[in-house]
Write a protein that holds these residues in place. Structure first.
Motif, short mmCIF file in Angstrom:
data_model
loop_
_atom_site.label_atom_id
_atom_site.label_comp_id
_atom_site.label_asym_id
_atom_site.label_seq_id
_atom_site.Cartn_x
_atom_site.Cartn_y
_atom_site.Cartn_z
N TRP A 206 0.94 -1.35 0.05
CA TRP A 206 -0.01 0.08 0.05
C TRP A 206 1.05 1.25 -0.09
CZ3 TRP A 206 -3.61 1.97 -1.96
CH2 TRP A 206 -4.50 3.05 -1.39
N LEU A 207 2.04 1.16 0.76
CA LEU A 207 3.01 2.27 0.81
C LEU A 207 3.50 2.34 -0.30
CD1 LEU A 207 4.70 2.00 4.27
CD2 LEU A 207 3.71 3.98 3.32
N LEU A 274 11.38 8.65 -1.45
CA LEU A 274 10.11 8.34 -0.42
C LEU A 274 10.47 6.85 0.27
CD1 LEU A 274 7.48 10.01 -2.60
CD2 LEU A 274 8.01 10.81 -0.53
N ALA A 275 10.68 6.06 -0.53
CA ALA A 275 10.62 4.80 -0.17
C ALA A 275 11.85 4.69 1.21
CB ALA A 275 11.01 3.52 -1.09
N ALA A 276 13.03 5.21 0.88
CA ALA A 276 14.24 5.21 1.72
C ALA A 276 13.52 6.15 3.08
CB ALA A 276 15.29 5.96 1.01
N ASP A 281 10.23 9.75 8.11
CA ASP A 281 9.25 10.43 7.89
C ASP A 281 8.14 10.25 8.90
OD1 ASP A 281 10.32 11.84 5.86
OD2 ASP A 281 8.98 10.77 4.21
N GLY A 282 8.10 8.76 9.32
CA GLY A 282 7.01 8.19 10.40
C GLY A 282 7.39 8.84 11.58
N GLU A 283 8.64 8.86 12.00
CA GLU A 283 9.04 9.62 13.19
C GLU A 283 8.84 10.90 13.32
OE1 GLU A 283 12.58 5.93 13.95
OE2 GLU A 283 13.11 8.16 13.85
N SER A 284 9.22 11.70 12.36
CA SER A 284 9.00 13.10 12.19
C SER A 284 7.63 13.70 12.22
CB SER A 284 9.99 13.61 11.45
OG SER A 284 9.73 13.41 10.22
N GLY A 285 6.80 12.81 11.59
CA GLY A 285 5.47 13.23 11.04
C GLY A 285 5.43 14.01 9.90
N THR A 287 7.02 14.80 5.71
CA THR A 287 7.38 14.23 4.23
C THR A 287 8.63 15.05 4.08
OG1 THR A 287 4.89 13.74 3.89
CG2 THR A 287 6.68 13.47 2.04
N THR A 288 9.89 14.30 3.80
CA THR A 288 10.95 14.99 3.70
C THR A 288 11.21 15.61 2.27
OG1 THR A 288 11.95 12.55 3.93
CG2 THR A 288 12.67 14.41 5.34
N VAL A 289 10.73 14.75 1.36
CA VAL A 289 11.01 15.28 -0.17
C VAL A 289 9.63 15.21 -0.89
CG1 VAL A 289 11.72 12.97 -0.60
CG2 VAL A 289 12.27 14.82 -1.98
#
Ligand SMILES: Nc1ncnc2c1ncn2[C@@H]1O[C@H](COP(=O)(O)OP(=O)(O)O)[C@@H](O)[C@H]1O
Ligand SMILES: [Mg+2]
Length: 398
Positions: A206-207, A274-276, A281-285, A287-289
């Motif tokens: 799904w991700l 995104l996959a990497a 992203d989960g920890e920081s809440g 979306t880095t890029v």
């Protein structure tokens, strides 16, 4: 999807060339009910510019906001729709409506819109075009497009990048109405991914599907923004007259990839990044890029100064220069000048720029709606515009 995003950089080449004479879509009739300060108000106009004058709080901005609902989206103030319902002293008024006749090259079109109070959230907007319910607000783009400049936008260069991306996105819609759907699809996939990463345990397939969608739509969005930014930059540079030559650049990481490699390779890169970044992203809440981190960077061509460092008047002049460039480009590429909503724009302009703005509007043949407290500031438009006074919830020709 892949085909769409791969061709996005060339999208403007797909817009048919302008027809013989540029058309001038114009709002010729406007009727409001229970719209903010208006219980019921009407106005009839021709396709010339419209000047609205009246004291503070008379309802000038409200009227422009009503017009802004002739474009897709949440209107000029981005208000909640229920907030717009007229708050009447004697109990609640009904849900607001805006009805308009728009003169187009194909003849007059009736547009009706308003808040659907029967929807679950009460926040749905109904839209009818010539009496038929429109499936999507994007259908409006066929008849007219709108650009606006409001006093709130005086802070556009001073605050976060989100309003600048929105500003740019509105300009992109003027050329490519499908851009709105791509931005929405990207943002929805991004929210969904953030939710999965937060709530875990995340389903990898799904991700992956969400990241694929983000990559496709995200690169298409960035590519369209880049193309319009480059065209506006060139159009501003070519402009003459007293407005500063605004220099525009789309900055950001993803945006830079598009300079270096083809769209498909950028798409792949975004997907991999995104996959990497899942754990981070989960920890920081966050979306880095992605293109939600891009920015429209504007500077003053004459002085080289960043827009944020320019004076308030210069910043206003830069924004006007960008809107005029947009209007010229849209007229040239789509054969259709946008309707321009210019709220209190003369306030920060010196006499020379004011005169130049009026001359540009007249030259473009665009129906501009201008507001101000003092009719004297619009004296140069005396012969080429129609004047209305706004007072006590009513609009009357002057
Ligand atoms: N939902 C609403 N119901 C009734 N009045 C409202 C509503 N929203 C705003 N107003 C009023 O509308 C008035 C006119 O606002 P505006 O159009 O911004 O004036 P201006 O002519 O200065 O641009 C304000 O006094 C404001 O209180
Ligand atoms: Mg106002």
């Amino acid at each position: 999807m892949l085909a769409e995003s791969a061709t996005a950089p060339h999208m403007m080449g797909m817009i048919p060339a302008a027809a013989a004479a540029p058309a001038r879509p114009a709002v010729t009739r406007l009727a409001l009910t229970d719209f903010r300060s208006y219980a019921s108000a009407r106005l009839a106009a021709d396709d010339r510019p419209v000047v609205l004058t009246g004291p503070n709080g008379a309802g000038k901005t409200n009227l422009l906001e009503a017009l802004s609902f002739l474009a897709p989206g949440r209107g000029m103030r981005r208000a909640r729709l229920a907030e717009i319902d007229r708050r009447a002293p004697a109990g609640a008024a009904g849900a607001w409506t805006v009805a308009a006749t728009v003169a187009t090259p194909q003849g007059p079109v009736q547009i009706g819109t308003g808040r659907d109070a029967t929807s679950d959230s009460g926040e749905r907007r109904l839209l009818r075009i010539d009496g038929a319910v429109a499936k999507s607000q994007a259908a409006l783009a066929e008849y007219l497009s709108l650009v606006w400049l409001t006093p709130q936008m005086d802070r556009l260069f001073l605050e976060g990048s989100a309003p600048r991306r929105r500003f740019l996105d509105r300009l992109v819609y003027g050329f490519d109405p499908a851009h709105a759907a791509r931005v929405a699809a990207y943002e929805q996939a991004m929210r969904e991914r953030a939710r999965l990463l937060r709530d875990g345990p995340a389903d990898a397939a799904w991700l992956q599907a969400l990241e694929q969608r983000m990559a496709e739509h995200g690169i298409a969005v960035a590519a369209a923004r880049r193309e319009v930014t480059a065209r506006l930059d060139a159009a501003c540079r070519a402009a003459e007259g007293p407005f500063p030559a605004a220099r525009l650049e789309l900055t950001g990481e993803v945006e830079r990839w598009l300079e270096e490699k083809p769209a498909l390779a950028a798409e792949e890169e975004l997907r991999l990044r995104l996959a990497a970044a899942r754990r981070l992203d989960g920890e920081s809440g966050t979306t880095t890029v992605g293109p939600h981190r891009g920015d429209l960077t504007v500077s003053h061509g004459g002085t080289g100064m960043a827009a944020a460092q320019c004076s308030t008047g210069e910043q206003k002049a830069l924004l006007i220069a960008v809107l005029l460039a947009q209007a010229r480009l849209q007229t040239a590429l789509r054969g259709m000048a946008p309707v321009m909503l210019l709220d209190e724009v003369t306030a920060h302009l010196d006499a020379q720029r004011r005169a130049a703005l009026f001359a540009e509007i007249a030259g473009l043949g665009a129906q501009a709606w201008l507001t101000g407290t003092d009719p004297g500031l619009f004296a140069e438009l005396e012969r080429s515009a129609q004047f209305f006074g706004v007072a006590d919830g009513a609009i009357a020709p002057l």
